[in-house]
Design a protein around this motif. Structure first.
Motif, mmCIF file in Angstrom:
data_model
loop_
_atom_site.group_PDB
_atom_site.id
_atom_site.type_symbol
_atom_site.label_atom_id
_atom_site.label_comp_id
_atom_site.label_asym_id
_atom_site.label_seq_id
_atom_site.Cartn_x
_atom_site.Cartn_y
_atom_site.Cartn_z
ATOM 1 N N VAL A 84 36.797 49.207 37.776
ATOM 2 C CA VAL A 84 35.889 48.943 36.651
ATOM 3 C C VAL A 84 36.265 47.601 36.036
ATOM 4 O O VAL A 84 37.406 47.403 35.632
ATOM 5 N N LYS A 85 35.316 46.704 35.992
ATOM 6 C CA LYS A 85 35.515 45.407 35.344
ATOM 7 C C LYS A 85 34.934 45.507 33.944
ATOM 8 O O LYS A 85 33.751 45.774 33.776
ATOM 9 N N GLU A 86 35.764 45.329 32.927
ATOM 10 C CA GLU A 86 35.340 45.400 31.527
ATOM 11 C C GLU A 86 35.059 43.981 31.033
ATOM 12 O O GLU A 86 35.908 43.105 31.173
ATOM 13 N N LEU A 87 33.869 43.757 30.477
ATOM 14 C CA LEU A 87 33.494 42.456 29.930
ATOM 15 C C LEU A 87 32.974 42.617 28.517
ATOM 16 O O LEU A 87 32.295 43.589 28.220
ATOM 17 N N THR A 88 33.253 41.645 27.680
ATOM 18 C CA THR A 88 32.630 41.562 26.373
ATOM 19 C C THR A 88 31.908 40.223 26.314
ATOM 20 O O THR A 88 32.514 39.187 26.591
ATOM 21 N N VAL A 89 30.623 40.262 26.001
ATOM 22 C CA VAL A 89 29.825 39.043 25.897
ATOM 23 C C VAL A 89 29.385 38.922 24.442
ATOM 24 O O VAL A 89 28.782 39.832 23.894
ATOM 25 N N VAL A 90 29.688 37.769 23.852
ATOM 26 C CA VAL A 90 29.412 37.542 22.434
ATOM 27 C C VAL A 90 28.142 36.708 22.271
ATOM 28 O O VAL A 90 27.955 35.710 22.960
ATOM 29 N N ASN A 91 27.283 37.146 21.359
ATOM 30 C CA ASN A 91 26.116 36.360 20.945
ATOM 31 C C ASN A 91 26.373 35.844 19.537
ATOM 32 O O ASN A 91 27.005 36.521 18.727
ATOM 33 N N TYR A 92 25.842 34.670 19.270
ATOM 34 C CA TYR A 92 25.944 34.095 17.933
ATOM 35 C C TYR A 92 24.563 34.123 17.299
ATOM 36 O O TYR A 92 23.561 33.879 17.968
ATOM 37 N N SER A 93 24.547 34.438 16.015
ATOM 38 C CA SER A 93 23.262 34.541 15.334
ATOM 39 C C SER A 93 22.599 33.174 15.287
ATOM 40 O O SER A 93 23.261 32.148 15.182
ATOM 41 N N GLY A 94 21.284 33.215 15.388
ATOM 42 C CA GLY A 94 20.509 31.981 15.328
ATOM 43 C C GLY A 94 20.407 31.506 13.897
ATOM 44 O O GLY A 94 20.836 32.174 12.958
#
Length: 168
Positions: free
Chosen positions: A150-160
């Motif tokens: 299992v590859k665990e990833l966290t992807v972050v978005n920044y508010s516009g």
């Protein structure tokens, strides 16, 4: 034969389940052993968050495979998004590599997307729709490599942000 690599596991060795087998060498006797290796599927578990680590639902990601055998059509319901059936991206060595659409998924209320049953050692992950009020994280995508089951990833978005009106 040992250890088994590249995403395989030993299912049986010499007719016995497990990763080992004992035998006594006898130069007068020919010993034939069969080893059966099985490709293990792996998973990618992506968690979508914002810069304050809040979980975000509604992000849509396309998963691209290096193998054309994995290619699927764009699933119904995602036709309004710019999802290509195949894309070309430069590798670290500046060679162009073609990737084929293998899956599309949307983050749930907990910000999670789970892709199961993956066979290839690498995939390209492209965010094609950010949650409302946020910007895309990386429109070019990011490669994801197998390094376990299992590859665990966290992807972050920044508010516009909204630019002020000018002129008049």
């Amino acid at each position: 034969e040992m250890p088994v690599g590249d995403g395989y596991r030993t299912e049986s060795l010499g007719g016995s389940a497990g990763n080992s087998h004992r035998f006594q060498y006898d130069p007068k006797q020919a010993v034939t052993m069969e080893c059966v290796n099985v490709l293990e599927h792996w998973s990618i578990r992506l968690t979508k968050t914002d810069e304050k680590d809040r979980k975000l639902s509604g992000a849509v990601f396309a998963l691209y495979s290096p193998s054309q055998a994995d290619q699927i059509p764009v699933p119904a319901g995602y036709g309004d998004l710019e999802i290509a059936a195949a894309i070309d991206r430069k590798t670290a060595a500046q060679e162009t590599k073609r990737w084929y659409l293998a899956g599309v998924a949307e983050s749930d209320k907990d910000g999670v997307i789970l892709w199961k049953g993956l066979l290839r050692d690498s995939y390209l992950l492209v965010e094609v729709k950010a949650p409302a009020g946020y910007m895309l994280s990386n429109p070019e995508g990011q490669p994801v490599y197998r390094d376990g089951l299992v590859k665990e990833l966290t992807v972050v978005n920044y508010s516009g942000y909204e630019l002020p009106e000018t002129g008049g």
